[in-house]
Design a protein around this motif. Sequence first.
Motif, short mmCIF file in Angstrom:
data_model
loop_
_atom_site.label_atom_id
_atom_site.label_comp_id
_atom_site.label_asym_id
_atom_site.label_seq_id
_atom_site.Cartn_x
_atom_site.Cartn_y
_atom_site.Cartn_z
N ARG A 53 17.65 12.16 1.84
CA ARG A 53 17.30 13.22 2.93
C ARG A 53 18.43 13.54 3.62
NH1 ARG A 53 12.82 10.26 4.44
NH2 ARG A 53 14.09 9.79 6.47
N SER A 54 19.66 12.59 3.76
CA SER A 54 20.41 12.78 4.76
C SER A 54 21.44 13.80 4.47
CB SER A 54 21.35 11.55 4.74
OG SER A 54 22.50 11.54 5.41
N ASP A 55 21.90 14.51 5.65
CA ASP A 55 22.62 15.75 5.67
C ASP A 55 24.25 15.26 5.63
OD1 ASP A 55 20.63 17.40 5.78
OD2 ASP A 55 20.74 17.49 8.14
N SER A 56 24.59 14.07 6.09
CA SER A 56 25.70 13.70 5.75
C SER A 56 26.35 13.09 4.52
CB SER A 56 25.87 12.61 7.20
OG SER A 56 25.15 11.45 6.85
N ARG A 57 25.54 12.97 3.53
CA ARG A 57 26.13 12.21 2.44
C ARG A 57 26.78 13.38 1.39
NH1 ARG A 57 24.72 6.61 2.79
NH2 ARG A 57 25.62 6.75 0.83
N ASP A 58 27.59 12.99 0.45
CA ASP A 58 28.17 13.92 -0.45
C ASP A 58 27.49 14.11 -1.53
OD1 ASP A 58 29.81 15.20 -2.31
OD2 ASP A 58 31.77 13.60 -1.95
N ARG A 59 26.69 15.14 -1.90
CA ARG A 59 25.80 15.42 -3.01
C ARG A 59 26.55 15.70 -4.21
NH1 ARG A 59 20.73 15.82 -1.37
NH2 ARG A 59 20.87 15.44 0.74
N SER A 60 28.06 15.64 -4.14
CA SER A 60 28.75 15.78 -5.52
C SER A 60 29.06 14.35 -6.15
CB SER A 60 30.29 16.48 -5.25
OG SER A 60 30.84 15.53 -4.54
N GLU A 79 8.37 6.97 1.87
CA GLU A 79 8.60 8.15 2.03
C GLU A 79 8.46 8.82 0.51
OE1 GLU A 79 11.70 7.27 4.36
OE2 GLU A 79 10.80 7.17 6.10
N PRO A 80 8.46 10.08 0.52
CA PRO A 80 8.37 10.74 -0.74
C PRO A 80 9.82 10.77 -0.99
CG PRO A 80 7.38 12.40 1.04
CD PRO A 80 7.81 11.00 1.58
N ASP A 86 0.81 -1.17 0.24
CA ASP A 86 0.19 -0.24 -0.06
C ASP A 86 0.88 1.37 -0.07
OD1 ASP A 86 -2.56 -1.40 0.16
OD2 ASP A 86 -2.69 -1.22 2.22
N LYS A 87 2.02 1.37 0.89
CA LYS A 87 2.73 2.74 0.95
C LYS A 87 3.91 2.66 0.14
CE LYS A 87 1.52 2.75 5.98
NZ LYS A 87 2.39 2.30 7.20
N VAL A 88 4.51 1.79 -0.14
CA VAL A 88 5.79 1.88 -0.87
C VAL A 88 5.78 2.38 -2.32
CG1 VAL A 88 7.80 0.71 -1.64
CG2 VAL A 88 7.18 0.48 0.84
N GLY A 89 6.31 3.22 -2.67
CA GLY A 89 6.21 3.86 -4.01
C GLY A 89 8.00 4.22 -4.14
N HIS A 90 8.24 5.36 -4.94
CA HIS A 90 9.62 5.44 -5.62
C HIS A 90 10.02 6.88 -4.82
CE1 HIS A 90 9.87 2.17 -8.20
NE2 HIS A 90 8.77 2.46 -8.40
N CYS A 91 11.14 7.05 -4.40
CA CYS A 91 11.95 8.43 -3.82
C CYS A 91 11.67 9.34 -4.97
CB CYS A 91 13.23 7.94 -3.54
SG CYS A 91 14.12 9.36 -3.16
N GLU A 92 11.46 10.54 -4.91
CA GLU A 92 11.42 11.52 -5.85
C GLU A 92 12.71 11.81 -6.56
OE1 GLU A 92 9.51 14.66 -3.93
OE2 GLU A 92 7.53 13.65 -3.64
N GLN A 93 13.62 11.61 -5.71
CA GLN A 93 15.05 11.93 -6.06
C GLN A 93 15.72 10.97 -6.86
OE1 GLN A 93 17.13 14.50 -3.41
NE2 GLN A 93 15.35 15.71 -2.92
N CYS A 94 16.03 9.78 -6.09
CA CYS A 94 16.81 8.61 -6.72
C CYS A 94 16.02 7.52 -7.22
CB CYS A 94 17.67 8.29 -5.68
SG CYS A 94 16.71 7.03 -4.52
N ARG A 95 14.57 7.43 -7.08
CA ARG A 95 13.66 6.62 -7.50
C ARG A 95 13.76 5.15 -7.08
NH1 ARG A 95 12.09 6.37 -13.59
NH2 ARG A 95 13.23 4.45 -13.57
N THR A 96 14.53 5.15 -5.92
CA THR A 96 14.52 3.76 -5.19
C THR A 96 13.19 3.78 -4.41
OG1 THR A 96 15.80 2.39 -3.70
CG2 THR A 96 15.25 4.69 -2.81
N LEU A 97 12.84 2.30 -4.15
CA LEU A 97 11.51 1.92 -3.49
C LEU A 97 11.55 2.59 -1.78
CD1 LEU A 97 11.41 -1.75 -4.70
CD2 LEU A 97 9.87 0.14 -5.18
N THR A 98 10.81 3.34 -1.44
CA THR A 98 10.62 3.75 -0.19
C THR A 98 9.11 4.35 -0.17
OG1 THR A 98 11.31 5.49 1.41
CG2 THR A 98 11.25 6.07 -0.98
#
Lengths: 198, 198
Positions: free
Chosen positions: B73-80, B66-67, B52-64
């Motif tokens: 969402r994590s602040d500690s990841r290297d966005r480059s 959450e939107p 019912d709940k799992v869809g795709h992440c808006e940014q990376c398309r993985t299954l989750t």
Amino acid sequence: MSLSPAIQRLVEALRCLPGVGPKSAQRMAFHLLERDREGGRRLAAALTDAIDKVGHCEQCRTLTEEPVCGICRSDSRDRSQLCVVETPADIVAVEQATDFRGLYFVLMGHLSPLDGIGPADIGLDRLAERLARGEVAEIILATNPTVEGEATAQYIADLARSHGIRATRLAHGIPLGGELEYVDGGTLSHAFSGRRDL
Amino acid sequence: MSLSPAIQRLVEALRCLPGVGPKSAQRMAFHLLERDREGGRRLAAALTDAIDKVGHCEQCRTLTEEPVCGICRSDSRDRSQLCVVETPADIVAVEQATDFRGLYFVLMGHLSPLDGIGPADIGLDRLAERLARGEVAEIILATNPTVEGEATAQYIADLARSHGIRATRLAHGIPLGGELEYVDGGTLSHAFSGRRDL
């Protein structure tokens, strides 16, 4: 953790299935979510339905959602033969492999005094009542060829004898397609003493 | 048939799980009904909940469910750094095996013109937008080492180059613990041409 909570819970829940470890559980979860949500929904419904409804047959103790199972209800079965097995899966195996047309009695286990499993726990009180009714002429002991299975078969054979009922046991011997060289000693010894005229 | 309808339906429904044939499905059904109804109920609930709940992440398309997924969402990841994988399971594998701290992009498949799967079907339009935003400095191509995976990697490398972004590909070579004698020719050839100074 790289899985979201709902997926993580699904992976953990799948591990209640026998033979499913963490890797297979993850593969199953992703498979259902990516490619077969319809199948997943059907599975959830079938699980809930079976768990809610399935109990034991009043006569043979097998798993069924009806008060009395299909085999016990059937008019075309021979009520004079009763095959005693340990689990419902054994009924499926006997039905598929043999042309047995009698009834079954499912112990749902075997005698195991060390684990506190006595005659009443495997339904032998009910079996005794049934034997006392006089409908059964032969009781076929198809418990597993393990120490507990053999002991259980012995116990039930004594019970049958006390009601004057013939008790038979499935033959032990060399499995078809097996090689004599690799058959264990106990089996080979049984095969020897159980030899038949050709 | 020796199984009652509700059990038969459960056995058939279990076969939607990958790697589960008729025998395992029956074993699973009996196991749940005989010994783990609690686990079966939990599984049904987790299945329904996830489906019912799992869809795709808006940014990376993985299954989750959450939107936006936990990693995006994590602040500690290297966005480059952006690692491109074919499936959500690949994220789990990379997270467990490496110390990669960048973000992911999940294709949910690979280019496969014969099956009608083009760039838009694996989200490359969204990936192009993301590369155009200028946050990504390196794109790590971690698609599978299959014909389709290589072709997909090539296509995305060209896309990255057109945005002036560095594209790297996971190294091919001899797997750890493997024996040279049994490694296939393609892998050995890659291992040779990719040799490094010791």
